[in-house]
Design an enzyme around this catalytic site. Sequence first.
Site, PDB file in Angstrom:
ATOM      1  N   GLY A   1       0.815  -1.207   0.000  1.00  0.00           N
ATOM      2  CA  GLY A   1       0.000   0.000   0.000  1.00  0.00           C
ATOM      3  C   GLY A   1       0.847   1.254   0.000  1.00  0.00           C
ATOM      4  O   GLY A   1       1.879   1.345  -0.667  1.00  0.00           O
ATOM      5  N   GLY A   2       0.431   2.231   0.821  1.00  0.00           N
ATOM      6  CA  GLY A   2       1.146   3.498   0.881  1.00  0.00           C
ATOM      7  C   GLY A   2       2.583   3.366   1.328  1.00  0.00           C
ATOM      8  O   GLY A   2       3.437   4.191   0.975  1.00  0.00           O
TER       9      GLY A   2
ATOM     10  N   GLY B   1      18.009   9.967 -34.180  1.00  0.00           N
ATOM     11  CA  GLY B   1      17.836  10.631 -32.888  1.00  0.00           C
ATOM     12  C   GLY B   1      18.480   9.869 -31.748  1.00  0.00           C
ATOM     13  O   GLY B   1      18.870  10.456 -30.739  1.00  0.00           O
ATOM     14  N   ALA B   2      18.616   8.552 -31.898  1.00  0.00           N
ATOM     15  CA  ALA B   2      19.243   7.760 -30.837  1.00  0.00           C
ATOM     16  C   ALA B   2      20.733   8.083 -30.714  1.00  0.00           C
ATOM     17  O   ALA B   2      21.312   7.976 -29.630  1.00  0.00           O
ATOM     18  CB  ALA B   2      19.040   6.272 -31.113  1.00  0.00           C
TER      19      ALA B   2
END
Length: 517
Positions: free
Chosen positions: A172-173, A407-408
């Site tokens: 959980g949290g 772009g890589a």
Amino acid sequence: MAIKKELLERLKKQRSEALAGGGEARIEKHHAKGAMTARERFEELFEPGTFLESGMHVQHNCHDFGMEKKSLPGDGVVTGVGQVGGRAVAGFSQDFTVGGGALGQRHSKKICEMMDYAADCGLPFVAINDSGGARIQEGVDSLSGYGQVFYRNVQLSGLVPQIAIIAGSCAGGAAYSPALMDFLIMTRDNASMFICGPAVIKAATGVETTMEEIGGAAANATISGNVHFVAENDAHAIEITKELLSYLPSNNLDNPPHHLSEHISMEADPAVNNLIPEDAKGMLDMLPIISRIFDDGKFLQVHEHFATSLMVGFARLDGVVVGVIANQPKVKAGTLDIDASDKGARFIRFCNAFNIPLITLVDVPGFLPGVHQEQGGIIRHGAKMLFAYSAATVPKITLIIRKAYGGAYLAMCSRDMGADAVYAWPTAEIAVMGADGATNVLYRREIQAAENSEEKRAELVKEYHDRFASPYMAASRGMITDVIEPAMSRATLSLALRNTLQKSETRPPKKHGLIPL
């Protein structure tokens, strides 16, 4: 005048009760699972006799639901400071034998005070998580306690290194505090980390699953990427923690623990010349190259089992601590996909925050093509790599091994992204796209007109490479610092690294940049 005997007896009794934790029966049950207790984990982490505990005598702050009759030594958490590798390290270790290690108001207060101490003194922070979650009897006070811990995780971020060990339940949290830290280490058998368990998922969605599928170490390390290291047991988790700390500075104002007395060797390593396949399309494993370049072949790989087409981790080069980012052509040809981009960007930003120089080894054909990648936001995720490298002001040295396309090529720290030096092997290909595809576009008419089109096409591929993609073409335009023999990689990178260690780069004043999250 001597201290009264009864005072010493009471001190002895109080300490004995605190050290006993949840009692012999609960400790034995914990050991039966193959798990260490909270104090045993700290004994394994810290050098003998160096641990100074804080808050040993703290008790819980709940007087409802029968809690007033319960004794919770230390309120279920051990906090303090000890020595690791001769340096002070602060931390907490939750005690599952005491009330399931559940977090209440004073449990949280102990943790927060130790985090504040780490911030004030510039100490790395290690959190050993083994807790049943929020203490229900304390209601909103427990939730408030978690919020205060989360807030401090963010305050410590980029100030001191934060390492979380998941040695038991983290549900959980409670999972968000480790998620806000720099590195997560999870034990394989006794640990779990999740937001909603199988029962909740089935009730909400009708889907049946298992704890291993959603919260086990394998799922967190390979699928979600929440966990950076998987440990076989508690002792192994602490061993990883110590090794990790050996590469990290204590805080953002310190330099990493370089061993600068080591001699820089300019000798060639001919064995590296044999690590590249003769066929340019042959499969290349980047790990043997890493092993030849860095000291003693040691490479502490981070996120080893997640997004494996990109490798990141720590090494030393002639004693200098470095962060290594390298494509792995064995996996997806070394392409950058959504997860690899996130993995790389996060690691780059950590190294930049803690003054760790970056060495990038490149063999990348591009970003991974595909409908799932496009719809999943590869543009946004890939931009994180561009942002991280561009924002980094630490020394940045790049070595292009083979492919560096499109772009890589930029996303793997080209000169345009602020690299201080970019070296290339003669096998490097630097271009908008691969030679085969580019030849089809540029020389379509010549290929179609040729009687023997395959022979003509091979000739044109070579012409394209020489004219547009060779490392010498890039070097002629100042985009490559030098083209080097592979055998000289270690020597060249080491000398370039030492030359940049005193680098100081300032940027325009602003609150912070806006990375495309």
